[in-house]
Enzyme design. Structure first.
Site, PDB file in Angstrom:
ATOM      1  CD1 TRP A 164       2.644   2.784  10.380  1.00 51.07           C
ATOM      2  CD2 TRP A 164       1.478   3.080   8.499  1.00 51.07           C
ATOM      3  NE1 TRP A 164       2.948   4.023   9.906  1.00 51.07           N
ATOM      4  CE2 TRP A 164       2.247   4.235   8.742  1.00 51.07           C
ATOM      5  CE3 TRP A 164       0.676   3.034   7.362  1.00 51.07           C
ATOM      6  CZ2 TRP A 164       2.230   5.344   7.906  1.00 51.07           C
ATOM      7  CZ3 TRP A 164       0.648   4.124   6.523  1.00 51.07           C
ATOM      8  CH2 TRP A 164       1.426   5.273   6.798  1.00 51.07           C
TER       9      TRP A 164
ATOM     10  CG  ASN B 109      -4.513   7.214   5.461  1.00 54.50           C
ATOM     11  OD1 ASN B 109      -4.465   5.993   5.581  1.00 54.50           O
ATOM     12  ND2 ASN B 109      -4.165   8.048   6.438  1.00 54.50           N
ATOM     13  CD  GLU B 110      -5.659   6.706   9.593  1.00 55.78           C
ATOM     14  OE1 GLU B 110      -5.432   7.779  10.180  1.00 55.78           O
ATOM     15  OE2 GLU B 110      -5.020   5.649   9.838  1.00 55.78           O
TER      16      GLU B 110
ATOM     17  CG  HIS C  10      -6.464   2.222   8.985  1.00 55.60           C
ATOM     18  ND1 HIS C  10      -5.955   3.444   8.596  1.00 55.60           N
ATOM     19  CD2 HIS C  10      -6.664   1.509   7.838  1.00 55.60           C
ATOM     20  CE1 HIS C  10      -5.868   3.480   7.273  1.00 55.60           C
ATOM     21  NE2 HIS C  10      -6.301   2.312   6.789  1.00 55.60           N
TER      22      HIS C  10
ATOM     23  CD  GLU D 188      -2.517   3.111   8.079  1.00 58.06           C
ATOM     24  OE1 GLU D 188      -2.344   3.395   9.300  1.00 58.06           O
ATOM     25  OE2 GLU D 188      -2.570   3.975   7.186  1.00 58.06           O
TER      26      GLU D 188
ATOM     27  CE1 TYR E 110      -1.275   1.506  13.723  1.00 59.99           C
ATOM     28  CE2 TYR E 110      -3.235   2.297  12.599  1.00 59.99           C
ATOM     29  CZ  TYR E 110      -1.907   1.929  12.573  1.00 59.99           C
ATOM     30  OH  TYR E 110      -1.196   1.968  11.399  1.00 59.99           O
TER      31      TYR E 110
ATOM     32  NE  ARG F  81      -3.846   2.026   2.595  1.00 54.87           N
ATOM     33  CZ  ARG F  81      -3.777   2.957   3.547  1.00 54.87           C
ATOM     34  NH1 ARG F  81      -2.771   2.927   4.430  1.00 54.87           N
ATOM     35  NH2 ARG F  81      -4.690   3.907   3.642  1.00 54.87           N
TER      36      ARG F  81
END
Length: 453
Positions: free
Chosen positions: A280, A155-156, A222, A251, A224, A78
């Site tokens: 990531w 992205n985001e 994503h 990610e 996290y 990516r």
């Protein structure tokens, strides 16, 4: 990259909508396509992303990174790009070179515009509509690359504020791209800095998917600090699977300033359920999250602990990555490969002389209290148009998840029926489906019956 997120005030909403399950492509397509919640390459082979993110726009001189991540086993990269609104614009010539580097190294390219990151909260962030302008300006570069490129719109695209319009804005962006002639598979990121703690993407994904005239959209979460337990990971990804919507982990890391994600659960669940992921990130992190570098100073011979885990660990890239078949490699299996050799297989019944089917039950992996199983259905002497397999567990086992099948349980009795895309089998041909189950004390193999239509 990421900022600390709070799940306070988020409500758990049931996913009320499902999408039609489209069958696996029967012949080669112009590029990637989506069917039945899965991603298929241009040859019609299922493709499961196993790769990394690479911050090309900030490190454009690091062109050797593509060969480096390929040498470590990745099948996808990516690539961070900029529209020119927050960082130096990646020109048409530069993007064309990125695509050529991906192809030369037999990597699938997921291209993303990073300037949208945290819109509504992050100063200078751009709208998805502005990101579409950038993609349309690359039309000459993207044309003809549908077999090798997936377009990640932005992205985001929202932070933790003003994200209520995510569904409308995403749908409109997809429709603009299609109207502009882009036929690639499109990837859309979640709001809330990509982590969707508000469940905005989860609860509106079906309507966004339906807004795509090509029905060729993949969703990206994503993971996290919001995803710090196995239960949160399996619940979020599982709801997309249940709805037949394609999802990838675009990610994730092993640690972050907003919390400690459960990377082992992300990897295990993704492997068991055929979900793609992209770690990531390759190298060059700053802002206090340098520990997320997979390689130190872009050196593939100097992997960090995180890099060792992602490339060489259990359920990591070397163990699970399969090169896209468009490069002439071996297509990936339609169900995830076991992490250990199958210990036992029940014998099939004798094939009926005229048509019909048989089924075998295999435990492909087992751990205390749980196991992964596979059932393979084989047509008899004539082609069949559908099948139903069934069995009764003798020791109280339960199926907790399944894939590539319509499965129901009543007590210890399990009934499994084909999906739209794996019911038609030529004489002697096979289809398989998988599942996760629980057990206590004993996990003996059941006898499986099979009837064909």
């Amino acid at each position: 990259m990421k900022t600390r997120l709070s799940a306070a005030g988020a409500t758990l909403l049931a996913l009320l909508v499902t999408v039609l399950a489209f069958g696996q492509p029967a012949h080669a397509a112009a590029g990637f396509s989506v069917a039945g919640g899965k991603l298929y390459d241009a040859n019609g082979a299922e493709f499961i992303m196993r790769g990394v993110n690479h911050a090309h726009t900030w490190y454009p001189q690091q062109t050797s990174s593509f060969a480096d991540v390929k040498a470590l086993g990745a099948n996808t990269v990516r690539v961070v790009l900029s529209s020119g609104d927050r960082w130096t614009r990646n020109t048409n010539a530069d993007v064309a070179n990125v695509i050529s580097l991906c192809k030369a190294n037999r990597l699938i390219c997921v291209l993303e515009v990073h300037d949208t990151t945290g819109y509504g909260e992050q100063s200078g962030a751009i709208t998805l509509d502005r990101a579409v302008d950038y993609w349309l300006s690359l039309a000459d570069v993207l044309a003809g690359q549908e077999r090798y490129v997936i377009v990640n719109i932005g992205n985001e695209p929202y932070g933790n504020q003003n994200y209520a319009s995510w569904a409308t804005d995403s749908a409109n962006a997809i429709k603009r791209l299609r109207a502009g002639g882009l036929t690639h598979t499109i990837m859309v990121d979640a709001p809330n800095w990509g982590q969707d703690w508000s469940f905005t993407m989860r609860d509106n994904a079906a309507s966004v998917f339906a807004a795509d005239p090509a029905r060729n959209t993949v969703f990206s979460i994503h993971m996290y600090g919001v995803f710090d337990t196995a239960a949160e990971i399996s619940d979020y990804l599982g709801r997309f699977r249940t709805a037949g919507l394609p999802i990838v982990v675009g990610e994730f890391g092993f640690n972050h300033s907003d919390g400690n994600p459960d990377e082992d659960a992300i990897l295990a669940y993704s492997q068991a359920n055929g979900i793609g992921w992209l770690g990531w990130s390759w190298s060059g992190n700053g802002g206090g999250v340098e520990y997320l570098d997979l390689a130190t100073n872009f050196n593939p011979a100097s992997l960090s602990d995180w890099g060792q885990r992602l490339f060489n660990g259990v359920n990591g890239i070397r163990q699970t990555s399969r090169e896209a078949s468009v490069f002439g490699g071996t297509p990936p299996p339609t169900t995830p490969p076991p992490t250990t050799p199958p210990p036992t297989t029940s014998p099939p019944t004798t094939p009926p002389p005229n048509g019909g089917c048989t089924a075998t039950f295999t435990v492909t992996n087992q751990w205390q209290g749980g196991f992964q199983g596979e059932v393979r259905v084989t047509a008899g002497a004539r082609a069949i148009t559908g099948w139903t397999a069934g069995w009764t567990f003798a020791n109280g086992q339960r199926v907790t998840q399944s894939w590539n099948v319509a499965l129901t349980s009543s007590g210890t009795t399990v009934t499994a029926r084909n999906t739209d895309y794996n019911g038609r089998l030529a004489a002697g041909a096979s289809a398989s489906f998988g599942f996760l189950g629980s057990w206590t004390g004993t996990n003996s193999l059941p006898v499986v019956s099979c009837t064909a239509s």
